[in-house]
Design a protein around this motif. Structure first.
Motif, mmCIF file in Angstrom:
data_model
loop_
_atom_site.group_PDB
_atom_site.id
_atom_site.type_symbol
_atom_site.label_atom_id
_atom_site.label_comp_id
_atom_site.label_asym_id
_atom_site.label_seq_id
_atom_site.Cartn_x
_atom_site.Cartn_y
_atom_site.Cartn_z
ATOM 1 N N VAL A 78 68.778 -0.531 28.474
ATOM 2 C CA VAL A 78 67.546 -1.203 28.044
ATOM 3 C C VAL A 78 66.946 -1.893 29.260
ATOM 4 O O VAL A 78 67.665 -2.498 30.059
ATOM 5 N N HIS A 79 65.633 -1.789 29.396
ATOM 6 C CA HIS A 79 64.933 -2.485 30.482
ATOM 7 C C HIS A 79 63.696 -3.151 29.890
ATOM 8 O O HIS A 79 62.899 -2.498 29.224
ATOM 9 N N HIS A 80 63.556 -4.460 30.124
ATOM 10 C CA HIS A 80 62.430 -5.228 29.595
ATOM 11 C C HIS A 80 61.373 -5.417 30.671
ATOM 12 O O HIS A 80 61.697 -5.665 31.830
ATOM 13 N N GLY A 81 60.112 -5.322 30.244
ATOM 14 C CA GLY A 81 58.989 -5.558 31.140
ATOM 15 C C GLY A 81 58.043 -6.570 30.540
ATOM 16 O O GLY A 81 58.310 -7.146 29.483
ATOM 17 N N ARG A 85 59.375 -2.741 26.389
ATOM 18 C CA ARG A 85 60.698 -2.398 26.891
ATOM 19 C C ARG A 85 60.934 -0.907 26.699
ATOM 20 O O ARG A 85 60.259 -0.252 25.899
ATOM 21 N N ALA A 86 61.897 -0.394 27.430
ATOM 22 C CA ALA A 86 62.294 1.007 27.311
ATOM 23 C C ALA A 86 63.793 1.037 27.040
ATOM 24 O O ALA A 86 64.549 0.249 27.613
ATOM 25 N N THR A 87 64.195 1.941 26.160
ATOM 26 C CA THR A 87 65.601 2.054 25.788
ATOM 27 C C THR A 87 66.009 3.516 25.767
ATOM 28 O O THR A 87 65.283 4.356 25.231
ATOM 29 N N LEU A 88 67.164 3.805 26.344
ATOM 30 C CA LEU A 88 67.779 5.126 26.207
ATOM 31 C C LEU A 88 68.772 5.033 25.059
ATOM 32 O O LEU A 88 69.650 4.165 25.063
ATOM 33 N N LEU A 121 64.394 8.673 24.746
ATOM 34 C CA LEU A 121 63.809 7.528 25.429
ATOM 35 C C LEU A 121 62.805 6.927 24.460
ATOM 36 O O LEU A 121 61.897 7.624 23.998
ATOM 37 N N THR A 122 62.984 5.664 24.126
ATOM 38 C CA THR A 122 62.063 4.987 23.219
ATOM 39 C C THR A 122 61.392 3.845 23.965
ATOM 40 O O THR A 122 62.064 3.007 24.565
ATOM 41 N N LEU A 123 60.069 3.849 23.926
ATOM 42 C CA LEU A 123 59.286 2.771 24.519
ATOM 43 C C LEU A 123 58.778 1.885 23.393
ATOM 44 O O LEU A 123 58.240 2.383 22.404
ATOM 45 N N TYR A 124 58.964 0.597 23.529
ATOM 46 C CA TYR A 124 58.470 -0.385 22.562
ATOM 47 C C TYR A 124 57.331 -1.136 23.240
ATOM 48 O O TYR A 124 57.552 -1.824 24.240
ATOM 49 N N ILE A 125 56.136 -1.001 22.698
ATOM 50 C CA ILE A 125 54.940 -1.567 23.323
ATOM 51 C C ILE A 125 54.465 -2.758 22.504
ATOM 52 O O ILE A 125 54.176 -2.629 21.309
ATOM 53 N N LYS A 126 54.356 -3.909 23.153
ATOM 54 C CA LYS A 126 53.915 -5.123 22.460
ATOM 55 C C LYS A 126 52.487 -4.947 21.935
ATOM 56 O O LYS A 126 51.654 -4.312 22.585
ATOM 57 N N PRO A 127 52.190 -5.521 20.767
ATOM 58 C CA PRO A 127 50.852 -5.368 20.179
ATOM 59 C C PRO A 127 49.719 -5.811 21.106
ATOM 60 O O PRO A 127 48.641 -5.223 21.097
ATOM 61 N N ILE A 152 64.847 4.852 36.206
ATOM 62 C CA ILE A 152 65.025 3.395 36.318
ATOM 63 C C ILE A 152 66.113 2.928 35.355
ATOM 64 O O ILE A 152 66.980 2.134 35.711
ATOM 65 N N LEU A 153 66.080 3.446 34.133
ATOM 66 C CA LEU A 153 67.073 3.041 33.137
ATOM 67 C C LEU A 153 68.478 3.501 33.520
ATOM 68 O O LEU A 153 69.453 2.781 33.310
ATOM 69 N N LEU A 154 68.598 4.688 34.066
ATOM 70 C CA LEU A 154 69.919 5.193 34.447
ATOM 71 C C LEU A 154 70.465 4.493 35.683
ATOM 72 O O LEU A 154 71.675 4.361 35.837
ATOM 73 N N ASP A 155 69.570 4.040 36.567
ATOM 74 C CA ASP A 155 70.015 3.290 37.747
ATOM 75 C C ASP A 155 70.533 1.914 37.364
ATOM 76 O O ASP A 155 71.301 1.310 38.100
ATOM 77 N N ASP A 156 70.087 1.415 36.213
ATOM 78 C CA ASP A 156 70.510 0.113 35.701
ATOM 79 C C ASP A 156 70.311 -0.997 36.731
ATOM 80 O O ASP A 156 71.136 -1.892 36.866
ATOM 81 N N GLN A 157 69.229 -0.891 37.467
ATOM 82 C CA GLN A 157 68.875 -1.893 38.467
ATOM 83 C C GLN A 157 67.468 -2.406 38.175
ATOM 84 O O GLN A 157 66.622 -1.652 37.704
ATOM 85 N N PRO A 158 67.209 -3.662 38.452
ATOM 86 C CA PRO A 158 65.840 -4.156 38.285
ATOM 87 C C PRO A 158 64.888 -3.362 39.183
ATOM 88 O O PRO A 158 65.251 -2.983 40.291
ATOM 89 N N SER A 159 63.711 -3.093 38.687
ATOM 90 C CA SER A 159 62.737 -2.348 39.478
ATOM 91 C C SER A 159 61.363 -2.961 39.306
ATOM 92 O O SER A 159 60.913 -3.178 38.181
ATOM 93 N N GLU A 160 60.713 -3.215 40.423
ATOM 94 C CA GLU A 160 59.352 -3.750 40.376
ATOM 95 C C GLU A 160 58.363 -2.688 39.907
ATOM 96 O O GLU A 160 57.239 -2.992 39.559
ATOM 97 N N ARG A 161 58.786 -1.441 39.856
ATOM 98 C CA ARG A 161 57.903 -0.357 39.413
ATOM 99 C C ARG A 161 57.919 -0.142 37.900
ATOM 100 O O ARG A 161 57.109 0.604 37.377
ATOM 101 N N PHE A 162 58.849 -0.781 37.200
ATOM 102 C CA PHE A 162 59.006 -0.524 35.767
ATOM 103 C C PHE A 162 57.711 -0.744 34.990
ATOM 104 O O PHE A 162 57.290 0.118 34.220
#
Length: 177
Positions: A7-10, A14-17, A82-88, A125-135
């Motif tokens: 899971v990666h939050h922006g 957020r995006a979840t595998l 891959l599921t993307l959750y987009i805030k309203p 990005i999700l598989l690297d499990d590292q913070p990314s400024e590009r997310f």
């Protein structure tokens, strides 16, 4: 079993595998969703009572508060999505007009080469499990590509019919008549 692999939050979502091997019951969220196939057999999602494919060439777009469920293939194998959750707020801030601010135009999304490229970037990005400024940029562009596509597909429907399909609350549907 449903298992979140990563899971990666922006700032606007957020995006979840996920690894899924069973159905998910009908439910709804305040966030919009985009669900993309990554591996395993094809699956489907039921959105507002209609069934849509989730495969290498097709994804699904679920607007905020739309009832939906996930149906795996009957073979019992694992599905990777891959599921993307987009805030309203994203929909409100990035829509061209009020008619577009309510979510996606249609539930079906074609996985074009451009969409596939953005899916790959988010997945890495999700598989690297590292913070990314590009997310956030990747999430924004993937979502924008899909929103634009779903509204181009919806242009053939009359606006009133689109609005009636979007709202599940009988009071809102009745006010649109």
């Amino acid at each position: 079993m449903a298992r979140a692999i990563s899971v990666h939050h922006g700032s606007f979502g957020r995006a979840t595998l996920y690894e899924l091997d069973r159905s998910l019951t009908t439910h709804a969220h305040r966030e919009g969703h985009l669900i993309f196939y990554l591996g395993g057999p094809d699956a489907s999602a039921t959105i507002n009572g209609d069934r849509y494919a989730i495969s290498k060439t097709e994804a699904v777009a679920i607007s905020p508060w739309e009832p939906h469920s996930f149906e795996p293939s009957p073979c019992g194998q694992k599905h990777f999505v891959l599921t993307l959750y987009i805030k309203p707020m994203w929909f409100l801030e990035n829509s061209q007009s009020a008619e577009f601010s309510l979510g996606f135009g249609t539930p079906q999304v074609r996985v074009t080469p451009t969409v596939e490229m953005w899916i790959g970037r988010l997945t890495s990005i999700l598989l690297d499990d590292q913070p990314s400024e590009r997310f956030d940029g990747f999430l924004f562009e993937t979502t924008r590509q899909c929103v634009d596509q779903t509204w181009r597909s919806a242009e053939s429907r009359p606006l009133l019919r689109n609005m009636q399909l979007k709202f599940n609350d009988f009071r809102v549907r009745r006010s649109l008549r």
